[in-house]
Design an enzyme around this catalytic site. Structure first.
Site, PDB file in Angstrom:
ATOM      1  N   HIS A  21       0.762  -1.195  -0.244  1.00 14.51           N
ATOM      2  CA  HIS A  21       0.028  -0.015  -0.132  1.00 14.51           C
ATOM      3  C   HIS A  21       0.844   1.134   0.054  1.00 14.51           C
ATOM      4  O   HIS A  21       0.872   2.303  -0.824  1.00 14.51           O
ATOM      5  CB  HIS A  21      -0.950   0.063   1.306  1.00 14.51           C
ATOM      6  CG  HIS A  21      -1.877  -0.904   1.317  1.00 14.51           C
ATOM      7  ND1 HIS A  21      -1.979  -1.868   2.483  1.00 14.51           N
ATOM      8  CD2 HIS A  21      -2.925  -1.364   0.562  1.00 14.51           C
ATOM      9  CE1 HIS A  21      -2.868  -2.648   2.213  1.00 14.51           C
ATOM     10  NE2 HIS A  21      -3.675  -2.363   0.900  1.00 14.51           N
ATOM     11  N   LYS A  45     -17.431  -7.081   7.799  1.00 18.82           N
ATOM     12  CA  LYS A  45     -16.085  -7.810   8.037  1.00 18.82           C
ATOM     13  C   LYS A  45     -15.750  -7.848   9.391  1.00 18.82           C
ATOM     14  O   LYS A  45     -16.124  -6.738  10.212  1.00 18.82           O
ATOM     15  CB  LYS A  45     -15.325  -6.979   7.171  1.00 18.82           C
ATOM     16  CG  LYS A  45     -14.932  -7.425   5.719  1.00 18.82           C
ATOM     17  CD  LYS A  45     -13.534  -7.350   5.181  1.00 18.82           C
ATOM     18  CE  LYS A  45     -13.572  -7.595   3.559  1.00 18.82           C
ATOM     19  NZ  LYS A  45     -12.276  -6.998   3.322  1.00 18.82           N
ATOM     20  N   ARG A  94      -1.694  -5.901  -8.530  1.00 15.01           N
ATOM     21  CA  ARG A  94      -0.644  -6.660  -8.168  1.00 15.01           C
ATOM     22  C   ARG A  94      -0.141  -7.727  -9.288  1.00 15.01           C
ATOM     23  O   ARG A  94       1.008  -7.995  -9.578  1.00 15.01           O
ATOM     24  CB  ARG A  94      -0.540  -7.506  -6.749  1.00 15.01           C
ATOM     25  CG  ARG A  94      -0.673  -6.364  -5.583  1.00 15.01           C
ATOM     26  CD  ARG A  94      -1.122  -7.260  -4.360  1.00 15.01           C
ATOM     27  NE  ARG A  94      -2.488  -7.633  -4.641  1.00 15.01           N
ATOM     28  CZ  ARG A  94      -3.113  -8.051  -3.677  1.00 15.01           C
ATOM     29  NH1 ARG A  94      -3.017  -8.109  -2.470  1.00 15.01           N
ATOM     30  NH2 ARG A  94      -4.502  -8.390  -3.864  1.00 15.01           N
ATOM     31  N   SER A 132      -2.652  -8.011   2.992  1.00 18.87           N
ATOM     32  CA  SER A 132      -3.041  -7.788   4.424  1.00 18.87           C
ATOM     33  C   SER A 132      -3.445  -9.209   4.973  1.00 18.87           C
ATOM     34  O   SER A 132      -2.740  -9.319   6.036  1.00 18.87           O
ATOM     35  CB  SER A 132      -4.204  -6.695   4.540  1.00 18.87           C
ATOM     36  OG  SER A 132      -3.783  -5.393   4.204  1.00 18.87           O
TER      37      SER A 132
HETATM   38  O1  PNS Z   1      -9.046  -2.993   0.120  1.00 16.49           O
HETATM   39  P1  PNS Z   1     -10.303  -3.821  -0.425  1.00 16.49           P
HETATM   40  O2  PNS Z   1     -10.994  -4.600   0.546  1.00 16.49           O
HETATM   41  O3  PNS Z   1      -9.865  -4.428  -1.657  1.00 16.49           O
HETATM   42  O4  PNS Z   1     -11.120  -2.422  -0.700  1.00 16.49           O
HETATM   43  C1  PNS Z   1     -12.460  -2.427  -1.486  1.00 16.49           C
HETATM   44  C2  PNS Z   1     -13.306  -1.075  -1.449  1.00 16.49           C
HETATM   45  C3  PNS Z   1     -13.133  -0.427  -0.302  1.00 16.49           C
HETATM   46  C4  PNS Z   1     -12.574  -0.475  -2.530  1.00 16.49           C
HETATM   47  C5  PNS Z   1     -14.537  -1.416  -2.131  1.00 16.49           C
HETATM   48  O5  PNS Z   1     -15.229  -2.504  -1.431  1.00 16.49           O
HETATM   49  C6  PNS Z   1     -15.589  -0.264  -2.148  1.00 16.49           C
HETATM   50  O6  PNS Z   1     -15.048   0.620  -2.901  1.00 16.49           O
HETATM   51  N1  PNS Z   1     -16.445  -0.382  -1.332  1.00 16.49           N
HETATM   52  C7  PNS Z   1     -17.392   0.736  -1.334  1.00 16.49           C
HETATM   53  C8  PNS Z   1     -18.816   0.673  -1.735  1.00 16.49           C
HETATM   54  C9  PNS Z   1     -18.946   0.784  -3.392  1.00 16.49           C
HETATM   55  O7  PNS Z   1     -18.676   1.984  -3.582  1.00 16.49           O
HETATM   56  N2  PNS Z   1     -19.589  -0.196  -4.059  1.00 16.49           N
HETATM   57  C10 PNS Z   1     -19.911  -0.035  -5.382  1.00 16.49           C
HETATM   58  C11 PNS Z   1     -18.709   0.226  -6.405  1.00 16.49           C
HETATM   59  S1  PNS Z   1     -17.982  -1.219  -6.854  1.00 16.49           S
END
Ligand code: PNS
Length: 175
Positions: A21, A45, A94, A132
């Protein structure tokens, strides 16, 4: 009136933040004026670190860095981005295995708000295997994580798991 600055948001769970990150954030800072690290508030979660702990950890990792902000969000990411004046979502890629999910998310976000662009950045190859989830697993099983996370995260992991590491032979065993 806009500030003329390009603000980016780097969203994620960051449970915990890793050197992968940090690598993406550094790349983001080389292109954008300001990067907001936005931690998703996700009641579904079961994280290792609470949201408050993650905010503190990231704040400590970036102490004194005025171009980095740390925040939390819930709801749609594009709504949050618009609210804080960010026009770019930064995501790390990645490996090819990340691509399908990221592509789907980027296109959904564009559908929801075409004014916000998703930019993908590739971390150093040495972080291409890092996540993570694996950091937590390796630490709990007694493996060394100091090359994988900033010092504040290693310290916080030791606080979460104070006992000695489990028995076993490993070249990269935690001491
Ligand atoms: O670190 P992660 O868990 O891969 O992050 C995922 C994240 C936070 C980027 C994604 O879950 C997110 O943007 N959630 C917010 C909900 C949202 O906007 N959903 C619709 C678009 S896909």
């Amino acid at each position: 009136m806009t500030s003329g600055k390009t603000m980016a948001v780097f969203p994620g769970s960051f449970d915990p933040i890793t050197n992968g990150h940090l690598d993406i954030i550094a790349r983001g800072l080389s292109v954008f004026d300001e990067v907001t690290i936005a931690i998703l508030l996700n009641p579904e979660k079961q994280p290792l670190f609470t949201v408050d702990e993650r905010v503190q950890i990231i704040g400590e990792a970036y102490e004194g860095e005025s171009r980095i902000k740390v925040d939390t969000f819930s709801g749609l990411l594009v709504d949050y981005a618009e609210k804080i004046g960010a026009t770019v979502i930064v995501r790390g890629l990645r490996a090819i295995s990340d691509f399908e999910y990221e592509f789907q998310m980027a296109l959904m976000n564009r559908h929801l708000n075409p004014r916000i662009e998703t930019v993908f950045m590739m971390p150093a190859e040495s972080y291409s295997y890092l996540s993570s989830r694996l950091v937590k697993e390796v630490f709990q099983l007694g493996g060394a994580v100091h090359e994988l996370v900033p010092p504040v995260v290693e310290r916080r992991l030791r606080e979460k798991y104070p006992g000695p590491p489990p028995e076993g032979e490993s070249r990269r065993r935690r001491t």
